[in-house]
Each structure stands twice: as structure tokens, then as C-alpha cells.
Design a protein around this motif. Structure first.
Motif, PDB file in Angstrom:
ATOM      1  N   TYR A 227       0.847  -1.185   0.000  1.00 32.50           N
ATOM      2  CA  TYR A 227       0.000   0.000   0.000  1.00 32.50           C
ATOM      3  C   TYR A 227       0.880   1.231   0.000  1.00 32.50           C
ATOM      4  CZ  TYR A 227      -3.928   3.081   1.094  1.00 32.50           C
ATOM      5  OH  TYR A 227      -4.891   4.065   1.032  1.00 32.50           O
ATOM      6  N   LEU A 228       0.635   2.110  -0.946  1.00 30.99           N
ATOM      7  CA  LEU A 228       1.372   3.364  -1.062  1.00 30.99           C
ATOM      8  C   LEU A 228       0.396   4.515  -0.867  1.00 30.99           C
ATOM      9  CD1 LEU A 228       3.883   5.069  -1.809  1.00 30.99           C
ATOM     10  CD2 LEU A 228       3.191   4.829  -4.216  1.00 30.99           C
ATOM     11  N   LYS A 229       0.703   5.377   0.097  1.00 31.10           N
ATOM     12  CA  LYS A 229      -0.165   6.509   0.389  1.00 31.10           C
ATOM     13  C   LYS A 229       0.630   7.807   0.279  1.00 31.10           C
ATOM     14  CE  LYS A 229      -3.272   8.299   4.016  1.00 31.10           C
ATOM     15  NZ  LYS A 229      -3.924   7.984   5.301  1.00 31.10           N
ATOM     16  N   LEU A 230       0.166   8.687  -0.582  1.00 34.95           N
ATOM     17  CA  LEU A 230       0.763  10.005  -0.752  1.00 34.95           C
ATOM     18  C   LEU A 230      -0.157  11.017  -0.084  1.00 34.95           C
ATOM     19  CD1 LEU A 230       1.825   9.724  -4.494  1.00 34.95           C
ATOM     20  CD2 LEU A 230       3.117   9.074  -2.448  1.00 34.95           C
ATOM     21  N   ARG A 231       0.395  11.822   0.819  1.00 33.89           N
ATOM     22  CA  ARG A 231      -0.419  12.738   1.608  1.00 33.89           C
ATOM     23  C   ARG A 231       0.377  14.001   1.921  1.00 33.89           C
ATOM     24  NH1 ARG A 231      -0.561   8.727   6.934  1.00 33.89           N
ATOM     25  NH2 ARG A 231       1.481   7.811   6.574  1.00 33.89           N
ATOM     26  N   ASP A 232      -0.293  14.980   2.456  1.00 40.90           N
ATOM     27  CA  ASP A 232       0.337  16.278   2.673  1.00 40.90           C
ATOM     28  C   ASP A 232       1.266  16.305   3.879  1.00 40.90           C
ATOM     29  OD1 ASP A 232      -0.817  17.504   0.463  1.00 40.90           O
ATOM     30  OD2 ASP A 232      -2.652  17.991   1.560  1.00 40.90           O
ATOM     31  N   ARG A 233       1.089  15.384   4.815  1.00 41.38           N
ATOM     32  CA  ARG A 233       1.991  15.274   5.952  1.00 41.38           C
ATOM     33  C   ARG A 233       2.100  13.817   6.321  1.00 41.38           C
ATOM     34  NH1 ARG A 233      -1.913  18.144  10.527  1.00 41.38           N
ATOM     35  NH2 ARG A 233      -3.618  16.625  10.381  1.00 41.38           N
ATOM     36  N   ALA A 234       3.091  13.477   7.137  1.00 35.28           N
ATOM     37  CA  ALA A 234       3.448  12.075   7.336  1.00 35.28           C
ATOM     38  C   ALA A 234       2.442  11.290   8.161  1.00 35.28           C
ATOM     39  CB  ALA A 234       4.826  11.986   7.985  1.00 35.28           C
ATOM     40  N   THR A 235       1.707  11.943   9.061  1.00 33.84           N
ATOM     41  CA  THR A 235       0.771  11.208   9.917  1.00 33.84           C
ATOM     42  C   THR A 235      -0.554  11.942  10.028  1.00 33.84           C
ATOM     43  OG1 THR A 235       1.566  12.308  11.929  1.00 33.84           O
ATOM     44  CG2 THR A 235       2.643  10.251  11.311  1.00 33.84           C
ATOM     45  N   PHE A 236      -1.581  11.175  10.430  1.00 33.31           N
ATOM     46  CA  PHE A 236      -2.922  11.720  10.695  1.00 33.31           C
ATOM     47  C   PHE A 236      -3.402  12.603   9.549  1.00 33.31           C
ATOM     48  CE2 PHE A 236      -5.812  13.560  14.243  1.00 33.31           C
ATOM     49  CZ  PHE A 236      -6.794  12.658  13.873  1.00 33.31           C
ATOM     50  N   GLU A 237      -3.303  12.067   8.332  1.00 28.39           N
ATOM     51  CA  GLU A 237      -3.706  12.814   7.143  1.00 28.39           C
ATOM     52  C   GLU A 237      -4.342  11.846   6.158  1.00 28.39           C
ATOM     53  OE1 GLU A 237      -4.942  15.436   5.849  1.00 28.39           O
ATOM     54  OE2 GLU A 237      -3.145  16.666   6.160  1.00 28.39           O
ATOM     55  N   PHE A 238      -5.340  12.318   5.435  1.00 24.40           N
ATOM     56  CA  PHE A 238      -6.014  11.487   4.449  1.00 24.40           C
ATOM     57  C   PHE A 238      -5.255  11.515   3.130  1.00 24.40           C
ATOM     58  CE2 PHE A 238      -9.033  12.489   7.682  1.00 24.40           C
ATOM     59  CZ  PHE A 238      -9.663  11.268   7.892  1.00 24.40           C
ATOM     60  N   ALA A 239      -5.484  10.490   2.317  1.00 26.25           N
ATOM     61  CA  ALA A 239      -4.713  10.332   1.087  1.00 26.25           C
ATOM     62  C   ALA A 239      -5.044  11.421   0.078  1.00 26.25           C
ATOM     63  CB  ALA A 239      -4.983   8.957   0.478  1.00 26.25           C
ATOM     64  N   VAL A 240      -4.006  11.997  -0.516  1.00 23.65           N
ATOM     65  CA  VAL A 240      -4.179  12.777  -1.738  1.00 23.65           C
ATOM     66  C   VAL A 240      -4.330  11.790  -2.899  1.00 23.65           C
ATOM     67  CG1 VAL A 240      -3.134  14.464  -3.289  1.00 23.65           C
ATOM     68  CG2 VAL A 240      -2.880  14.724  -0.813  1.00 23.65           C
ATOM     69  N   MET A 253       7.044 -11.957 -16.297  1.00 23.61           N
ATOM     70  CA  MET A 253       5.690 -12.034 -16.836  1.00 23.61           C
ATOM     71  C   MET A 253       4.649 -11.862 -15.725  1.00 23.61           C
ATOM     72  SD  MET A 253       4.306 -12.356 -19.820  1.00 23.61           S
ATOM     73  CE  MET A 253       5.641 -13.106 -20.746  1.00 23.61           C
ATOM     74  N   VAL A 254       3.681 -10.989 -15.957  1.00 17.56           N
ATOM     75  CA  VAL A 254       2.612 -10.776 -14.990  1.00 17.56           C
ATOM     76  C   VAL A 254       1.576 -11.883 -15.140  1.00 17.56           C
ATOM     77  CG1 VAL A 254       0.775  -9.232 -14.217  1.00 17.56           C
ATOM     78  CG2 VAL A 254       2.958  -8.279 -15.006  1.00 17.56           C
ATOM     79  N   GLN A 255       1.461 -12.721 -14.117  1.00 16.27           N
ATOM     80  CA  GLN A 255       0.441 -13.758 -14.135  1.00 16.27           C
ATOM     81  C   GLN A 255      -0.896 -13.228 -13.633  1.00 16.27           C
ATOM     82  OE1 GLN A 255       2.688 -16.805 -11.847  1.00 16.27           O
ATOM     83  NE2 GLN A 255       2.537 -18.045 -13.701  1.00 16.27           N
ATOM     84  N   ASP A 256      -0.847 -12.409 -12.607  1.00 11.69           N
ATOM     85  CA  ASP A 256      -2.083 -11.805 -12.103  1.00 11.69           C
ATOM     86  C   ASP A 256      -1.734 -10.512 -11.365  1.00 11.69           C
ATOM     87  OD1 ASP A 256      -4.768 -11.513 -11.747  1.00 11.69           O
ATOM     88  OD2 ASP A 256      -5.023 -13.243 -10.422  1.00 11.69           O
ATOM     89  N   VAL A 257      -2.696  -9.601 -11.302  1.00 13.30           N
ATOM     90  CA  VAL A 257      -2.472  -8.320 -10.643  1.00 13.30           C
ATOM     91  C   VAL A 257      -3.811  -7.762 -10.188  1.00 13.30           C
ATOM     92  CG1 VAL A 257      -2.598  -7.028 -12.833  1.00 13.30           C
ATOM     93  CG2 VAL A 257      -1.377  -6.045 -10.861  1.00 13.30           C
ATOM     94  N   ARG A 258      -3.810  -7.100  -9.043  1.00 15.21           N
ATOM     95  CA  ARG A 258      -4.983  -6.380  -8.545  1.00 15.21           C
ATOM     96  C   ARG A 258      -4.538  -4.973  -8.161  1.00 15.21           C
ATOM     97  NH1 ARG A 258      -6.681 -10.470 -10.154  1.00 15.21           N
ATOM     98  NH2 ARG A 258      -8.240 -11.888  -9.265  1.00 15.21           N
ATOM     99  N   LEU A 259      -5.328  -3.993  -8.549  1.00 19.13           N
ATOM    100  CA  LEU A 259      -5.007  -2.601  -8.293  1.00 19.13           C
ATOM    101  C   LEU A 259      -6.252  -1.863  -7.824  1.00 19.13           C
ATOM    102  CD1 LEU A 259      -3.007  -1.953 -11.585  1.00 19.13           C
ATOM    103  CD2 LEU A 259      -2.007  -2.191  -9.299  1.00 19.13           C
ATOM    104  N   ALA A 260      -6.114  -1.088  -6.766  1.00 22.70           N
ATOM    105  CA  ALA A 260      -7.199  -0.219  -6.315  1.00 22.70           C
ATOM    106  C   ALA A 260      -6.587   1.104  -5.873  1.00 22.70           C
ATOM    107  CB  ALA A 260      -7.981  -0.857  -5.174  1.00 22.70           C
ATOM    108  N   PHE A 261      -7.376   2.174  -5.995  1.00 26.65           N
ATOM    109  CA  PHE A 261      -6.850   3.518  -5.811  1.00 26.65           C
ATOM    110  C   PHE A 261      -7.729   4.312  -4.853  1.00 26.65           C
ATOM    111  CE2 PHE A 261      -5.694   1.833  -9.900  1.00 26.65           C
ATOM    112  CZ  PHE A 261      -4.352   2.167 -10.040  1.00 26.65           C
ATOM    113  N   GLY A 262      -7.086   5.119  -4.029  1.00 24.05           N
ATOM    114  CA  GLY A 262      -7.781   6.025  -3.133  1.00 24.05           C
ATOM    115  C   GLY A 262      -7.399   7.463  -3.431  1.00 24.05           C
ATOM    116  N   GLY A 263      -8.220   8.382  -2.973  1.00 22.49           N
ATOM    117  CA  GLY A 263      -7.948   9.796  -3.158  1.00 22.49           C
ATOM    118  C   GLY A 263      -8.297  10.337  -4.528  1.00 22.49           C
ATOM    119  N   VAL A 264      -8.679   9.450  -5.452  1.00 19.69           N
ATOM    120  CA  VAL A 264      -8.970   9.889  -6.823  1.00 19.69           C
ATOM    121  C   VAL A 264     -10.392   9.574  -7.252  1.00 19.69           C
ATOM    122  CG1 VAL A 264      -6.580   9.792  -7.619  1.00 19.69           C
ATOM    123  CG2 VAL A 264      -8.011   7.738  -7.779  1.00 19.69           C
TER     124      VAL A 264
END
Length: 327
Positions: A227-240, A253-264
Motif C-alpha cells: 500500500y502506497l499513500k501520498l499525503r500532505d503530511r506524514a501522519t494523521f492525514e487522508f490520502a491525496v 511475466m505478470v500472471q495476475d495483478v490487482r489494483l485499487a486507488f484512493g484519493g482519486v
């Protein structure tokens, strides 16, 4: 905050019975979001049903799945040895959420049901279609830096705030509900609704239903997840912008992949066509970049959040490059 009634339920069936028969009722566990909403006037409830004594706080892993009780605490799940080992994206998403104090109190069910962090929704003096249907959405032409570029409508562009929900969407989790009509299971992909013309309806839950459990399939994909979260400060902040990724490869070779996104997105965002563009092909920087362009092909950015179009693509490159060993 106006006065409200309060009942401690003894078992799940009693909780549902009270909530269904008592007008203006809702459930409370940790109360970390609900009580703030009530204090600010963004929500009003006449009766709270305490669900902390219903025996729904267990976290367990068997040969097929992870089972997380609806009243389990965020910290409890994040620090569970089997979750950290076999479902790392869930642990990382939870540890990137809120503060240690909130994680000690907040329940899993409450986390999945937390409301939008849109300032107009939280301000009871502002118009908001989520809070007062038909009153308008000031964010569309107003302050919209934190708002959605995917899945919005002319009635709402608020993002869903839960990091955990994004990770659960990536792992094809199922939400277990108990209501007046009995038990039912809802795939989390169907649990959150697009705003359309009814943004006040955020989930597929029915009147009186209670989240009793969340089930997550135990798969090789879940074991190789981040999980990668980009936010305005390091703690107690919601995802940009955030990305939950799970990957299975053979060589490059990619056999399988799952991707989900927050903040967008107006809900935790998953686009299976982006996954299909990567599956069965070598994992390269060029392939990931192409998948990112596919993700944002239908984006509708506003003046304040246009930067998210590029940022989410860069986040996708970063997390898949790390998972795939490209750097």
C-alpha cells in the motif's frame, strides 16, 4: 450536539432489532468519526446502539480466508501476525491511517462506513447534496483540491476516505451484513455506490443492517501486496492519492495483478481494464506507464485537483516497480 438515546446491545440480533424499531438509530463502536459528525451537525441521530459487546471483535485466518470482526479495532488487525505476513497491504493501509490513538479505538466496520472528508459536507452551514439532497455541491466550482477525478457526477465529487477499503477492494473482500431480513454477503466491489444523482446513498446497506464481519480470500496475490499513500503530511492525514497493489509474476511475466486507488475516486477505485492491460505481459516501465494512462483516460479533473491525473500515474509506477523488482 443535540440529546440522543443510548442502548448497549447484548447480541447482534438484539442490536439489529433495536436499530430497526427505534427511529433515528445508528450503530456506534469506537465512535471516532460518528461523534465528530454529530458534534459538527453533519449528522443527527436520535439513538445510538452500542455494538461493542456482540462478540464481533475476533481476527482469524484459516486455510481459505482471513475473517475480521466488524468491531475489531484497527490496531488489532494491523498488528496481527498473520495479517502482516499474509495480507501486508491491509496492515500497511491501516498503519497509514489516522493516529495511534484513533487506531486503538476505531472499529473496522466504522472505518468502512466513515463519511467523506469534504469540507462542505462537514460544515453544516454549507450546501451539500450528501447531507441535504438537492442543496447543491459547492466543491464542483469551489475548493476541490482533495476531491475526485474519477466517478464523480454533477451532484458530488467527494472522495471516499478509507485506506482500508482501498486495500480490501484490491483483495476482493466480502462484507458480511446482518439485518432484519437475516444475513447476506456483499462483495466489496458492490458495497460502495457511485454518487450519480443520489450521493446521500453511499453504500448498498439496507435499513438496520450491521457489518458483522469482513472476509478476505487467502491467495498468493494477497501475500505479495503493498500500500502506497501520498499525503500532505506524514501522519494523521487522508490520502491525496493512494494505491493498493497485489502482484503475481513468473520471471518478468505478470500472471495476475490487482489494483485499487484512493484519493482519486468517489469510491475506492478499481478498473479491471487496467489490470487486464498488464496481465499476461512482461512487467516493464513502459507497460506500467501505459496502464496508468488507461486509468486516467476518463478522468474529469477540476481546477484544484488537476495535479492528481499525473500523481496517480506516478504512484502506480512506483508501487509496481517496487513489487516487481524493477528498481
Amino acid at each position: 450536539m443535540r440529546a440522543f438515546g443510548y442502548t448497549v446491545a447484548g447480541d447482534p440480533a438484539e442490536a439489529v432489532r433495536i436499530a430497526t424499531r427505534t427511529p433515528g438509530s445508528t450503530y456506534v463502536a469506537g465512535g471516532t468519526d460518528l461523534l465528530n459528525l454529530m458534534r459538527d451537525g453533519a449528522e443527527t441521530h436520535d439513538h445510538l446502539v452500542d455494538v461493542n459487546r456482540l462478540g464481533m471483535g475476533d481476527v482469524a485466518v484459516d486455510s481459505r480466508r482471513l475473517r475480521v470482526g466488524g468491531s475489531a479495532r484497527m490496531r488489532q488487525v494491523a498488528e496481527h501476525a498473520a495479517v502482516r505476513r499474509e495480507f501486508p497491504v491491509l496492515s500497511e493501509a491501516l498503519l497509514a491511517s489516522a493516529s495511534p490513538q484513533v487506531r486503538n479505538m476505531a472499529s473496522i466496520g466504522g472505518n468502512l462506513l466513515q463519511r467523506a472528508r469534504c469540507g462542505y459536507f462537514r460544515d453544516a452551514a454549507s450546501p451539500c447534496n450528501k447531507r441535504v439532497p438537492g442543496s447543491g455541491c459547492p466543491a464542483i466550482s469551489g475548493h476541490n483540491r482533495g476531491h475526485a477525478i474519477l466517478g464523480g457526477s454533477g451532484h458530488c465529487i467527494a472522495t471516499h476516505p478509507s485506506d482500508l477499503a482501498v486495500a480490501l477492494v484490491a483483495l476482493d473482500a466480502t462484507v458480511r451484513l446482518l439485518g432484519p431480513g437475516g444475513e447476506r454477503a456483499v462483495p466489496i466491489a458492490d458495497f460502495y455506490l457511485l454518487p450519480g444523482s443520489t450521493p446521500e446513498q453511499e453504500t448498498a446497506m439496507r435499513l438496520g443492517e450491521l457489518i458483522t464481519r469482513v472476509d478476505v480470500p487467502r491467495t498468493p496475490l494477497a501475500g505479495r501486496s503493498r500500500y502506497l499513500k501520498l499525503r500532505d503530511r506524514a501522519t494523521f492525514e487522508f490520502a491525496v492519492v493512494s494505491v493498493a497493489a497485489a502482484l503475481r509474476t513468473k520471471g518478468r511475466m505478470v500472471q495476475d495483478v490487482r489494483l485499487a486507488f484512493g484519493g482519486v475516486g468517489t469510491r475506492p477505485w478499481r478498473d479491471t481494464r487496467v489490470e487486464a492491460a498488464l496481465r499476461g505481459r512482461p512487467l516493464t516501465g513502459q507497460a506500467i506507464a501505459a496502464a496508468g494512462r488507461l486509468l486516467v483516460r476518463d478522468a474529469e479533473p477540476r481546477e484544484g485537483n488537476r495535479f492528481k491525473v499525473e500523481l496517480v500515474q506516478r504512484a502506480l509506477v512506483s508501487i509496481l516497480s517496487d513489487l516487481g523488482g524493477l528498481r
